[in-house]
Design a protein around this motif. Sequence first.
Motif, PDB file in Angstrom:
ATOM      1  N   PRO A 117       0.717  -1.160   0.064  1.00 37.03           N
ATOM      2  CA  PRO A 117       0.103  -0.049  -0.119  1.00 37.03           C
ATOM      3  C   PRO A 117       0.983   1.352   0.031  1.00 37.03           C
ATOM      4  O   PRO A 117       1.995   1.151   0.560  1.00 37.03           O
ATOM      5  CB  PRO A 117      -0.738  -0.022   1.419  1.00 37.03           C
ATOM      6  CG  PRO A 117      -0.571  -1.641   1.868  1.00 37.03           C
ATOM      7  CD  PRO A 117       0.688  -1.946   1.349  1.00 37.03           C
ATOM      8  N   ASP A 150       0.819   3.940   1.684  1.00 35.19           N
ATOM      9  CA  ASP A 150       1.270   4.538   2.919  1.00 35.19           C
ATOM     10  C   ASP A 150       2.143   3.568   3.788  1.00 35.19           C
ATOM     11  O   ASP A 150       2.154   3.937   4.747  1.00 35.19           O
ATOM     12  CB  ASP A 150       0.093   4.652   3.814  1.00 35.19           C
ATOM     13  CG  ASP A 150      -1.041   5.767   3.021  1.00 35.19           C
ATOM     14  OD1 ASP A 150      -0.632   6.965   3.109  1.00 35.19           O
ATOM     15  OD2 ASP A 150      -1.992   5.711   2.915  1.00 35.19           O
ATOM     16  N   ASP A 151       2.513   2.612   3.195  1.00 34.16           N
ATOM     17  CA  ASP A 151       3.488   1.852   3.965  1.00 34.16           C
ATOM     18  C   ASP A 151       4.999   1.815   3.153  1.00 34.16           C
ATOM     19  O   ASP A 151       5.292   0.720   2.599  1.00 34.16           O
ATOM     20  CB  ASP A 151       2.768   0.284   3.793  1.00 34.16           C
ATOM     21  CG  ASP A 151       3.511  -0.586   4.883  1.00 34.16           C
ATOM     22  OD1 ASP A 151       4.371  -0.042   5.744  1.00 34.16           O
ATOM     23  OD2 ASP A 151       3.392  -1.768   4.746  1.00 34.16           O
ATOM     24  N   ARG A 192       8.648   1.474   3.440  1.00 30.43           N
ATOM     25  CA  ARG A 192       9.591   1.091   4.495  1.00 30.43           C
ATOM     26  C   ARG A 192      10.438  -0.249   3.777  1.00 30.43           C
ATOM     27  O   ARG A 192      10.170  -0.357   2.754  1.00 30.43           O
ATOM     28  CB  ARG A 192       9.044   0.420   5.825  1.00 30.43           C
ATOM     29  CG  ARG A 192       8.096  -0.840   5.490  1.00 30.43           C
ATOM     30  CD  ARG A 192       7.458  -1.233   6.629  1.00 30.43           C
ATOM     31  NE  ARG A 192       6.212  -1.825   6.249  1.00 30.43           N
ATOM     32  CZ  ARG A 192       6.239  -3.434   6.113  1.00 30.43           C
ATOM     33  NH1 ARG A 192       7.368  -3.999   6.083  1.00 30.43           N
ATOM     34  NH2 ARG A 192       5.132  -3.946   5.765  1.00 30.43           N
ATOM     35  N   PRO A 221      -9.083  -3.191 -13.524  1.00 28.89           N
ATOM     36  CA  PRO A 221     -10.139  -2.378 -13.272  1.00 28.89           C
ATOM     37  C   PRO A 221     -10.202  -1.918 -12.006  1.00 28.89           C
ATOM     38  O   PRO A 221     -10.024  -2.428 -11.091  1.00 28.89           O
ATOM     39  CB  PRO A 221     -11.414  -3.501 -13.678  1.00 28.89           C
ATOM     40  CG  PRO A 221     -10.833  -4.583 -14.006  1.00 28.89           C
ATOM     41  CD  PRO A 221      -9.305  -4.515 -13.557  1.00 28.89           C
ATOM     42  N   ARG A 222     -10.812  -0.535 -11.753  1.00 24.82           N
ATOM     43  CA  ARG A 222     -10.878  -0.186 -10.554  1.00 24.82           C
ATOM     44  C   ARG A 222     -12.273   0.221 -10.372  1.00 24.82           C
ATOM     45  O   ARG A 222     -12.794   1.152 -11.337  1.00 24.82           O
ATOM     46  CB  ARG A 222     -10.049   1.152 -10.346  1.00 24.82           C
ATOM     47  CG  ARG A 222      -8.583   0.988 -10.085  1.00 24.82           C
ATOM     48  CD  ARG A 222      -7.624   1.006 -11.479  1.00 24.82           C
ATOM     49  NE  ARG A 222      -7.882   2.462 -11.887  1.00 24.82           N
ATOM     50  CZ  ARG A 222      -7.499   2.797 -13.235  1.00 24.82           C
ATOM     51  NH1 ARG A 222      -7.334   1.750 -13.951  1.00 24.82           N
ATOM     52  NH2 ARG A 222      -7.460   3.977 -13.514  1.00 24.82           N
ATOM     53  N   ARG A 223     -13.014   0.173  -9.310  1.00 26.06           N
ATOM     54  CA  ARG A 223     -14.054   0.597  -8.926  1.00 26.06           C
ATOM     55  C   ARG A 223     -13.961   2.116  -8.983  1.00 26.06           C
ATOM     56  O   ARG A 223     -13.298   2.735  -8.505  1.00 26.06           O
ATOM     57  CB  ARG A 223     -14.866   0.010  -7.737  1.00 26.06           C
ATOM     58  CG  ARG A 223     -16.241   0.030  -7.800  1.00 26.06           C
ATOM     59  CD  ARG A 223     -16.798   0.201  -6.282  1.00 26.06           C
ATOM     60  NE  ARG A 223     -16.897   1.865  -5.930  1.00 26.06           N
ATOM     61  CZ  ARG A 223     -16.948   2.166  -4.726  1.00 26.06           C
ATOM     62  NH1 ARG A 223     -17.204   1.195  -3.483  1.00 26.06           N
ATOM     63  NH2 ARG A 223     -16.632   3.287  -4.239  1.00 26.06           N
ATOM     64  N   GLN A 237     -10.601  12.043   8.486  1.00 30.17           N
ATOM     65  CA  GLN A 237     -10.254  11.894   9.926  1.00 30.17           C
ATOM     66  C   GLN A 237      -8.735  11.269   9.891  1.00 30.17           C
ATOM     67  O   GLN A 237      -8.088  11.602  10.760  1.00 30.17           O
ATOM     68  CB  GLN A 237     -11.143  10.931  10.314  1.00 30.17           C
ATOM     69  CG  GLN A 237     -12.556  11.652  10.646  1.00 30.17           C
ATOM     70  CD  GLN A 237     -13.554  10.556  11.216  1.00 30.17           C
ATOM     71  OE1 GLN A 237     -13.350   9.501  11.276  1.00 30.17           O
ATOM     72  NE2 GLN A 237     -14.554  10.980  11.947  1.00 30.17           N
ATOM     73  N   SER A 238      -8.223  10.727   8.875  1.00 27.02           N
ATOM     74  CA  SER A 238      -6.892  10.308   8.907  1.00 27.02           C
ATOM     75  C   SER A 238      -6.121  10.498   7.624  1.00 27.02           C
ATOM     76  O   SER A 238      -6.706  10.965   6.603  1.00 27.02           O
ATOM     77  CB  SER A 238      -6.948   8.769   9.277  1.00 27.02           C
ATOM     78  OG  SER A 238      -6.976   8.064   8.141  1.00 27.02           O
ATOM     79  N   CYS A 284      -5.906   4.769   2.901  1.00 28.63           N
ATOM     80  CA  CYS A 284      -6.748   3.500   3.257  1.00 28.63           C
ATOM     81  C   CYS A 284      -8.047   4.014   3.540  1.00 28.63           C
ATOM     82  O   CYS A 284      -9.139   3.272   3.791  1.00 28.63           O
ATOM     83  CB  CYS A 284      -6.194   2.472   4.057  1.00 28.63           C
ATOM     84  SG  CYS A 284      -5.844   3.299   5.767  1.00 28.63           S
ATOM     85  N   GLU A 285      -8.349   5.298   4.079  1.00 26.38           N
ATOM     86  CA  GLU A 285      -9.655   5.727   4.297  1.00 26.38           C
ATOM     87  C   GLU A 285     -10.508   5.725   3.242  1.00 26.38           C
ATOM     88  O   GLU A 285     -11.751   5.619   3.766  1.00 26.38           O
ATOM     89  CB  GLU A 285      -9.509   7.148   5.070  1.00 26.38           C
ATOM     90  CG  GLU A 285     -10.740   7.669   5.950  1.00 26.38           C
ATOM     91  CD  GLU A 285     -10.489   9.079   6.663  1.00 26.38           C
ATOM     92  OE1 GLU A 285      -9.352   9.449   6.479  1.00 26.38           O
ATOM     93  OE2 GLU A 285     -11.466   9.741   6.893  1.00 26.38           O
ATOM     94  N   SER A 328     -12.625   3.721   0.678  1.00 23.71           N
ATOM     95  CA  SER A 328     -12.677   2.390   0.375  1.00 23.71           C
ATOM     96  C   SER A 328     -13.202   2.294  -1.229  1.00 23.71           C
ATOM     97  O   SER A 328     -14.021   2.937  -1.638  1.00 23.71           O
ATOM     98  CB  SER A 328     -13.548   1.723   1.333  1.00 23.71           C
ATOM     99  OG  SER A 328     -14.874   2.180   1.097  1.00 23.71           O
ATOM    100  N   SER A 329     -12.903   1.338  -1.630  1.00 23.70           N
ATOM    101  CA  SER A 329     -13.181   0.932  -3.133  1.00 23.70           C
ATOM    102  C   SER A 329     -13.558  -0.438  -3.490  1.00 23.70           C
ATOM    103  O   SER A 329     -13.581  -0.858  -4.539  1.00 23.70           O
ATOM    104  CB  SER A 329     -12.103   1.402  -3.941  1.00 23.70           C
ATOM    105  OG  SER A 329     -10.958   0.545  -3.841  1.00 23.70           O
ATOM    106  N   ASN A 330     -14.126  -0.997  -2.328  1.00 22.60           N
ATOM    107  CA  ASN A 330     -14.843  -2.470  -2.660  1.00 22.60           C
ATOM    108  C   ASN A 330     -16.232  -2.471  -3.309  1.00 22.60           C
ATOM    109  O   ASN A 330     -16.520  -1.444  -3.259  1.00 22.60           O
ATOM    110  CB  ASN A 330     -14.531  -3.205  -1.156  1.00 22.60           C
ATOM    111  CG  ASN A 330     -15.359  -2.377  -0.261  1.00 22.60           C
ATOM    112  OD1 ASN A 330     -15.961  -1.292  -0.340  1.00 22.60           O
ATOM    113  ND2 ASN A 330     -14.734  -2.704   1.051  1.00 22.60           N
ATOM    114  N   VAL A 331     -16.669  -3.732  -3.257  1.00 17.11           N
ATOM    115  CA  VAL A 331     -18.121  -3.707  -3.383  1.00 17.11           C
ATOM    116  C   VAL A 331     -18.710  -4.617  -2.579  1.00 17.11           C
ATOM    117  O   VAL A 331     -18.148  -5.695  -2.053  1.00 17.11           O
ATOM    118  CB  VAL A 331     -18.265  -4.241  -5.097  1.00 17.11           C
ATOM    119  CG1 VAL A 331     -19.726  -4.462  -5.263  1.00 17.11           C
ATOM    120  CG2 VAL A 331     -17.608  -3.546  -6.090  1.00 17.11           C
TER     121      VAL A 331
END
Lengths: 484, 274
Positions: B56, B58-59, B61, B121-123, B175-176, B180-181, B183-186
Amino acid sequence: MISIPGLSGATCDGYSRREFMRLGGAGLLGLSLADILRLQAEQPKTTGPAPGQPKNGWGSAKQVLMIYLQGGPSHIDIWDPKPDAPSNVRGDFKPIRTKVPGIQLSEVMPKLAQQIDRATLIRSMSYTPAGLFNHTAAIYQIMTGYTPDRVSPSGQLEPPAPNDFPHMGSQISRLKPLDIPMLPFVMLPRPLQESNVIGKGGTAGFLGAAYDPYYFYQDPAKVINLDDLTLRKEISKERLDRRSTLLKAVNDAMPEMEKAVEKYALDRYYQKAFDLVSSGRARDAFDLSKEKDSLRDKYGRHTFGQGLLLARRLLESGTRFVQMNWPAVANGDPTVDAWDTHAANFGPLRNLHCPKLDSGLSALLEDLDERGLLKETLVVALGEFGRSPRLGVSTSGNTNSPDGRDHWPYCYTALIAGAGIRRGALYGKSDATGSSPIETPVHPTQIVATVYHALGIDPHTMVMNHLNQPRELVQAEPVSALFG
Amino acid sequence: MVAPKVPYGETQSIAPGEDRREAFASWLTSKDNPYFAKSTVNRFWSYFFGRGIIDPVDDIRAGNPPSNPALLDALTARFVADGHDVRKLIRYLVLSRTYQLSIVPNRWNEDDLVNFSHSLPRRLSAEQMLDSIAMATGRPLQFSNLPDGLRAAQLPDGMVAGNDFLTLFGRPKRQSACECERSSNVTLSHALNLINGKTLGDCVNHSDNRFAKLVAEQPDDLKVIEEIYLSCLCRLPTSKELNSIRLGPGAQRLEGAQDLAWALINSPAFLFNR
């Protein structure tokens, strides 16, 4: 040995530690991950507990009802009377006999006393919080199995965040998806709440909003509005069927598109949603008018009683996990509806809160059992802590009046029943003042582990968090001795 | 008072009266800051390709290396040389051969999910989806206390304005600071909302939308069907598609047009960026 992988479209799949090991080993045998996944899909869905895990109670439950008494009810004044303790501990209430010899309850629970032969009381619930631990941090712990990573010095928490640990009901809806058109996880009739922090611990967190509960935040004792589960007025059932057929035809004409989004399992969700809307199953489950007046009276004509009746209807219709929250803000006004009795512990308990708890809980246990639902439904009723054995002392930084009790996580009681839990039993024992357990202490995370265990889910199953790091469902062992 | 300093960097000397935020901003965007450019490039890449070169995003390292370090280094160097010009970066990304790749894999790359050998493909994001529905149906959006016709992507702040549709489809509340705040799932709730929900239902069935006008003005059914495909999927129907769809006679004609639009909007071809 084999846990249930989530939908292939989900962002993260759950494998136990042992499976990671096995996957590693299998690579040496020339099996690819895809082979393993295919083999898993062909396996029966529930096998036995993982090696080293107790067999007792494994897979005994199909459904869970969590009756969450937010606010922290006083264990001594309800579940675990201490008549021989000094007056500044034993309080105003006297113990009464119950249907089970050897089990006494407080006099404010006369109806439950006649139904306690269907349940176990765990009188040795106990944990020592890290630092000050107000309601939300404690609620988060019992809902998710984890302690929140950020707690302010006052013990207050931040609002729900996308990297929160998921509520156990969300984990369960993902690991044990329903195969009928019904809502998998319902939370009612109001959110978890302390002051202005609303819903902390009651979300799917890093699993994504997909696995959030269906929030039914209405008063079931009043008229219920079910718009989103009711077909729109211009759409007849026939027209919905036509649309469903048309959508399939449109999609069939674009096979490469369908294949590219295969992992999102759109077909499956759409089929379920069509079924959910057109079957009316969920809408009917919410229709309390289908219940006899006499039964509605028995549960009690108040939000808590009618909420429990609604919970039973949802379970009957197939919902996997129902959570009924005590209908008051955790740290609300104890003289009105809250369990947080820093002041005025006795009057409101006797006249307001306990009569509701007593009628709802006793009617529910009897009703579930008579319908045969208790066999495969695990029922848990507890709060985030008990209350201080000594009246009028401060244990949480709050001020308490002489007739008030402060937060007490070191010893309290949980009621647990169904799915093979022993009937009419006590588990654990508290000391003479209800201050600490003197045998078999049970940590709240063990209740979470017991829920997973009863559903046939290894509590140590790995899930991937928002940063793709593996996390155990809960780092605790189930209390298998609770099962008969 | 503790002197201000930045993590893993040199302590800045800030003159009295100087704005510390300005000092921080110039440190952050300095050519000598190796983290900022790399992270930004990776983030923009993920917006266009559905996945970061480091993922991701934001990770970042040592334990989570990029799938293609040379690519990330080259993009980073170019971004720095362009003076951190985001428009130039976007232009470079979308004109690349990689960005033109189809979602249809071949037998050698169908298992690949990390090397960008074919498009993933991205939602559509919550805002994209709502704006696309408004555009396809010809129903401008209305947000309370904001000008009519404002697009969801133009909403000023995730905390204030918005609606239930945007929340359900995963618009972040800001808020953060984590990507990851969003979401793009179904999920079941999404399907339920698109099938029976108010947002799409009201747009498709509105008496003053694209389809009502089309049916009233265009007598030729085939032309109506073509227009609906164009407005929803930006393409004409294939002859096979055209032949398999009938609108129905008389009063059912409008219902037929609405149902077709509804079906196209519910198809993955609409819901996914591809």
